[in-house]
Design an enzyme around this catalytic site. Sequence first.
Site, short mmCIF file in Angstrom:
data_model
loop_
_atom_site.label_atom_id
_atom_site.label_comp_id
_atom_site.label_asym_id
_atom_site.label_seq_id
_atom_site.Cartn_x
_atom_site.Cartn_y
_atom_site.Cartn_z
N ASN A 180 0.87 -1.18 0.00
CA ASN A 180 0.00 0.00 0.00
C ASN A 180 0.90 1.23 0.00
OD1 ASN A 180 -1.78 2.06 0.48
ND2 ASN A 180 -2.35 1.39 2.56
N TRP A 181 0.94 1.89 -1.15
CA TRP A 181 1.86 3.04 -1.27
C TRP A 181 1.30 4.30 -0.62
CZ3 TRP A 181 5.21 3.56 -6.31
CH2 TRP A 181 6.11 2.49 -6.36
N LYS A 182 0.04 4.26 -0.22
CA LYS A 182 -0.59 5.44 0.39
C LYS A 182 -0.38 6.66 -0.52
CE LYS A 182 -0.06 3.15 4.80
NZ LYS A 182 0.10 3.23 6.25
N HIS A 231 -9.29 1.15 5.16
CA HIS A 231 -8.00 1.35 5.85
C HIS A 231 -8.21 2.32 7.03
CE1 HIS A 231 -3.88 2.52 6.67
NE2 HIS A 231 -3.51 1.44 6.02
N GLU A 268 -6.56 4.72 8.04
CA GLU A 268 -6.33 6.13 7.71
C GLU A 268 -7.57 6.74 7.06
OE1 GLU A 268 -2.65 5.49 5.63
OE2 GLU A 268 -1.72 4.91 7.53
N GLU A 277 -4.85 -4.84 10.70
CA GLU A 277 -3.82 -3.82 10.89
C GLU A 277 -4.09 -3.08 12.20
OE1 GLU A 277 -1.95 -2.68 6.85
OE2 GLU A 277 -3.66 -1.37 7.17
N GLY A 337 3.13 2.25 10.75
CA GLY A 337 4.12 3.31 10.60
C GLY A 337 4.90 3.62 11.86
N SER A 340 3.88 -2.20 10.21
CA SER A 340 5.33 -2.30 10.42
C SER A 340 5.90 -3.66 10.02
CB SER A 340 5.68 -1.96 11.88
OG SER A 340 5.35 -0.60 12.15
N GLY A 364 5.21 1.32 4.35
CA GLY A 364 6.51 1.92 4.06
C GLY A 364 7.50 1.01 3.36
P1 13P Z 1 3.43 0.34 7.52
O1 13P Z 1 3.89 -0.96 6.89
O2 13P Z 1 4.15 1.53 6.98
O3 13P Z 1 3.38 0.26 9.00
O4 13P Z 1 1.90 0.56 7.03
C1 13P Z 1 1.01 -0.49 7.16
C2 13P Z 1 -0.23 -0.13 6.44
O5 13P Z 1 -0.97 0.74 6.86
C3 13P Z 1 -0.52 -0.85 5.19
O6 13P Z 1 -1.82 -0.60 4.75
#
Ligand code: 13P
Length: 248
Positions: free
Chosen positions: A10-12, A93, A95, A163, A169, A208, A230
């Site tokens: 997931n590149w966000k 998600h 976020e 998650e 993150g 993470s 990430g």
């Molecule tokens: P990280 O791997 O950066 O913690 O993010 C996880 C995430 O939110 C994937 O959707």
Amino acid sequence: MALRKLVAGNWKMNGTRAALGEIAAIEAAAAGAAGIDVAICPPFTLIAAAGQQVSKVAIGGQDCHHAAKGAHTGCIAATMLADLGARYVIVGHSERRTDNGEDDAQVRAKAEAGIAAGLIAIVCVGETEGERDEGRAGSVVGAQLDGSVPPAATAAQLVVAYEPVWAIGTGRTPSLDDVAEMHALIRAKLLAILGQEGAGVRILYGGSVKPDNAAALMAIADVDGALVGGASLTAAQFAPIIEAAAGA
Ligand code: 13P
């Protein structure tokens, strides 16, 4: 039952056309990984161009609207993602639940729209740190699944990503025992919602995931892959996670 693993990135809100070289490098790394599925969900703006870089790696969107079309300025329909060759769509998600106030009913409607468009919906759930500290992680995730999982989905149409919000993150992850306990709970809940189809739904761990913890996480029962933020942005970080899944 061991399910075919899925490693999804997931590149966000990261990546411009300059990052397409990373997609090509991830494709090269994934091409050698037999027996697993690999996906990248870049920003909407890169979906078409990313699709040109891949054959083994599938492309996905990070969200979609619940409607097939209409007066929704700035939104993207699942049918539009499918039209560009996307195979997956992430919905719910944390976020988006936090930044955009999306609730379980909206997440389920989005998942249903994705499935109706022929996409595989990756439905995300996870508790906050406060909820875990209060001993409510299981009930919170269970309620999210009750509200967000389309009850008519088949195993081939649905993926669930666990998650924990506090692990995203942050470089922190739950203990392996806590991951195992939550994934077992999610499996039981999927069986309750979907019947036998629930046995075939892949349950990803996200939060993470890094090259140094991927193998241990993916060795856990009912961890059928990973949703990676990430560490999916560069082939250097993502390739070892793909290899860990292929070796699990
Ligand atoms: P990280 O791997 O950066 O913690 O993010 C996880 C995430 O939110 C994937 O959707």
